[in-house]
Scaffold this motif. Structure first.
Motif, PDB file in Angstrom:
ATOM      1  N   CYS A  71      37.258 -18.543  11.501  1.00  0.00           N
ATOM      2  CA  CYS A  71      37.341 -17.215  10.879  1.00  0.00           C
ATOM      3  C   CYS A  71      36.592 -16.148  11.676  1.00  0.00           C
ATOM      4  O   CYS A  71      36.947 -14.988  11.681  1.00  0.00           O
ATOM      5  CB  CYS A  71      36.779 -17.278   9.471  1.00  0.00           C
ATOM      6  SG  CYS A  71      35.011 -17.546   9.449  1.00  0.00           S
ATOM      7  N   ALA A  72      35.529 -16.564  12.341  1.00  0.00           N
ATOM      8  CA  ALA A  72      34.652 -15.650  13.082  1.00  0.00           C
ATOM      9  C   ALA A  72      33.946 -14.644  12.173  1.00  0.00           C
ATOM     10  O   ALA A  72      33.458 -13.621  12.637  1.00  0.00           O
ATOM     11  CB  ALA A  72      35.406 -14.929  14.193  1.00  0.00           C
ATOM     12  N   CYS A  89      28.876 -17.165  14.712  1.00  0.00           N
ATOM     13  CA  CYS A  89      29.566 -15.909  14.403  1.00  0.00           C
ATOM     14  C   CYS A  89      28.692 -14.973  13.564  1.00  0.00           C
ATOM     15  O   CYS A  89      29.053 -13.820  13.338  1.00  0.00           O
ATOM     16  CB  CYS A  89      30.866 -16.198  13.677  1.00  0.00           C
ATOM     17  SG  CYS A  89      30.640 -16.967  12.075  1.00  0.00           S
ATOM     18  N   ASP A 118      31.563 -23.050  12.854  1.00  0.00           N
ATOM     19  CA  ASP A 118      30.818 -22.897  14.102  1.00  0.00           C
ATOM     20  C   ASP A 118      29.305 -23.018  13.944  1.00  0.00           C
ATOM     21  O   ASP A 118      28.536 -22.290  14.554  1.00  0.00           O
ATOM     22  CB  ASP A 118      31.169 -21.581  14.803  1.00  0.00           C
ATOM     23  CG  ASP A 118      30.785 -20.363  13.952  1.00  0.00           C
ATOM     24  OD1 ASP A 118      30.575 -20.545  12.743  1.00  0.00           O
ATOM     25  OD2 ASP A 118      30.712 -19.257  14.502  1.00  0.00           O
ATOM     26  N   CYS A 175      34.352 -19.678   7.128  1.00  0.00           N
ATOM     27  CA  CYS A 175      34.965 -21.013   7.206  1.00  0.00           C
ATOM     28  C   CYS A 175      33.944 -22.117   7.473  1.00  0.00           C
ATOM     29  O   CYS A 175      34.173 -23.266   7.132  1.00  0.00           O
ATOM     30  CB  CYS A 175      36.035 -21.033   8.282  1.00  0.00           C
ATOM     31  SG  CYS A 175      35.377 -20.982   9.960  1.00  0.00           S
ATOM     32  N   GLY A 176      32.838 -21.782   8.077  1.00  0.00           N
ATOM     33  CA  GLY A 176      31.794 -22.777   8.303  1.00  0.00           C
ATOM     34  C   GLY A 176      32.065 -23.714   9.465  1.00  0.00           C
ATOM     35  O   GLY A 176      31.505 -24.797   9.524  1.00  0.00           O
TER      36      GLY A 176
HETATM   37  S1  FES Z   1      33.758 -19.102  12.618  1.00  0.00           S
HETATM   38 FE1  FES Z   1      34.038 -19.299  10.488  1.00  0.00          FE
HETATM   39  S2  FES Z   1      31.958 -19.378   9.843  1.00  0.00           S
HETATM   40 FE2  FES Z   1      31.728 -18.874  11.890  1.00  0.00          FE
END
Ligand code: FES
Lengths: 143, 234
Positions: free
Chosen positions: B54-55, B74, B62, B59-60
């Motif tokens: 998701c950046a 991110c 990275d 989404c969790g």
């Molecule tokens: S890319 Fe999704 S939480 Fe960091």
């Protein structure tokens, strides 16, 4: 709007397990040891430790009220060899040894995963705990 | 500003052992660590591997160790790190597959163990299972979890033994245990009080410090412990 339909029980059966009981015991035994040590000191003071005993002896007495720790200092040490003080000593040894060995058990549970070492180490800790208690009680009753 | 970026590298097809590679880069203080990793992958070394989706901290995927602390790449700005040296490594306690990618299977295995879904066998009402705002508030904090594993992989108990369910599993158990619509609290509490449950937690607080969603994890674990001992779900 209707009343909420979620009238659930606000409590369930407590989920006490061996782990919970030992967790609880750790806290209670810690506290109990303080109380027992305190009662040992109060007892020593009543017997005259204020004037006759130095600090090291007092500390030894606090954590293991054995008559040999004070005999050279106190004339009426015989008083301490009564059943009451023997029970106090056994209690303090029981709580100290069990508290300590439970700590070792927790280290094993934390760090040793499912392997052949785990039951082995658990048994070693259990046997050491038992041996320590038996020896301590023997020493106390012989003293 | 000039930065020196030190990256953990491991390619199982070439490397026998993991190694570090250092890059000298130009970056802005407002760049995110994720932007910097994307730059390296896009312009310097296309083999660099990491997860992201998701950046935007939702989404969790990275979670990584940035200057020794578990964070989401991110959500971490360069200026948050107060310096121009950046080290990025994979999160700990899980097997590294490649570079910054770890095998999340044990983590999700532990997550599934605590039954992280609503269980209620009572006949469903016609419209919906209503819940008062207060009852919803009760477990609000633990609904914020995005399963990034920052907490669990910062926990020494988990490093020692990956069978330990870990803080993320406890948080998600808490989310349902204290949900007034759920009926399986007793079942979950039994799982949590067993060998690999909450009593392997020694209140280190690493999880609470690591959580990018600022969930009060140690507090939630404390509440689970209280429920185990008293049975109260208040
Ligand atoms: S890319 Fe999704 S939480 Fe960091």
């Amino acid at each position: 709007m209707s009343a909420r339909s979620t009238l659930r029980p606000r409590s369930v059966q407590p989920a006490w397990s061996f782990e919970y009981i030992m967790w609880f015991f750790t806290r209670v035994s810690g506290l109990t040891m303080y109380l027992l040590a305190l009662s040992g000191v109060v007892g020593a003071f009543i017997l005259g430790a204020r004037t006759q005993v130095d600090l090291q002896t007092l500390l030894r007495w606090m954590f293991f009220p054995n008559r040999f720790h004070v005999e050279p200092y106190l004339d009426d040490a015989a008083f301490w060899v009564t059943a009451w003080w023997q029970i106090m000593q056994i209690l303090i040894v029981f709580f100290a040894v069990s508290h300590g060995f439970n700590g070792l058990r927790v280290v094993i549970e934390d760090y040793v995963g499912r392997s052949f070492w785990r039951p082995l180490l658990r048994s070693v800790v259990f046997l050491l705990w038992l041996a320590m208690l038996v020896i301590a009680v023997f020493v106390i009753l012989q003293a | 500003m000039k930065i020196s970026l030190k990256l953990y590298r491991y390619n199982p097809e070439i490397d026998k052992k993991s190694r570090y590679e250092t890059y000298q880069l130009e970056a802005d203080p407002t760049d995110r660590i994720l932007d910097i990793l994307e730059f390296v992958k896009g312009y310097i070394d296309g083999t660099l591997s990491f997860r992201r989706s998701c950046a935007h901290g939702v989404c969790g995927s990275d979670a990584m160790r940035i200057n020794g602390q578990n964070r989401l790449a991110c959500k971490t700005l360069l200026r948050d790190l107060h310096g121009n040296k950046v080290t990025v490594e994979p999160i700990m306690g899980l097997r590294v597959i490649k570079d910054l990618i770890v095998d999340m299977d044990p983590f999700f295995e532990n997550f599934r163990t605590v039954l992280p879904y609503l269980i209620n066998d009572e006949p469903a009402p016609k419209t919906e299972r209503l819940q008062s705002p207060e009852d919803r508030e009760r477990f609000d904090d633990t609904t914020k979890c995005i399963l990034c594993a920052c907490c669990t992989t910062s926990c020494p108990s988990f490093w020692a033994n990956d069978e330990y369910l870990g803080p993320a599993a406890f948080v998600n158990a808490h989310r349902f245990i204290f949900d007034s619509r759920d009926r399986a609290a007793d079942e979950r509490l039994k799982i949590l009080s067993a060998q690999n449950g909450v009593y392997r937690c020694h209140t280190v607080f690493n999880c609470t410090l690591a959580c990018p969603r600022e969930i009060e994890i140690t507090k939630a674990i404390g509440e689970v412990k209280r429920a185990i001992s008293t049975g109260s779900l208040k």
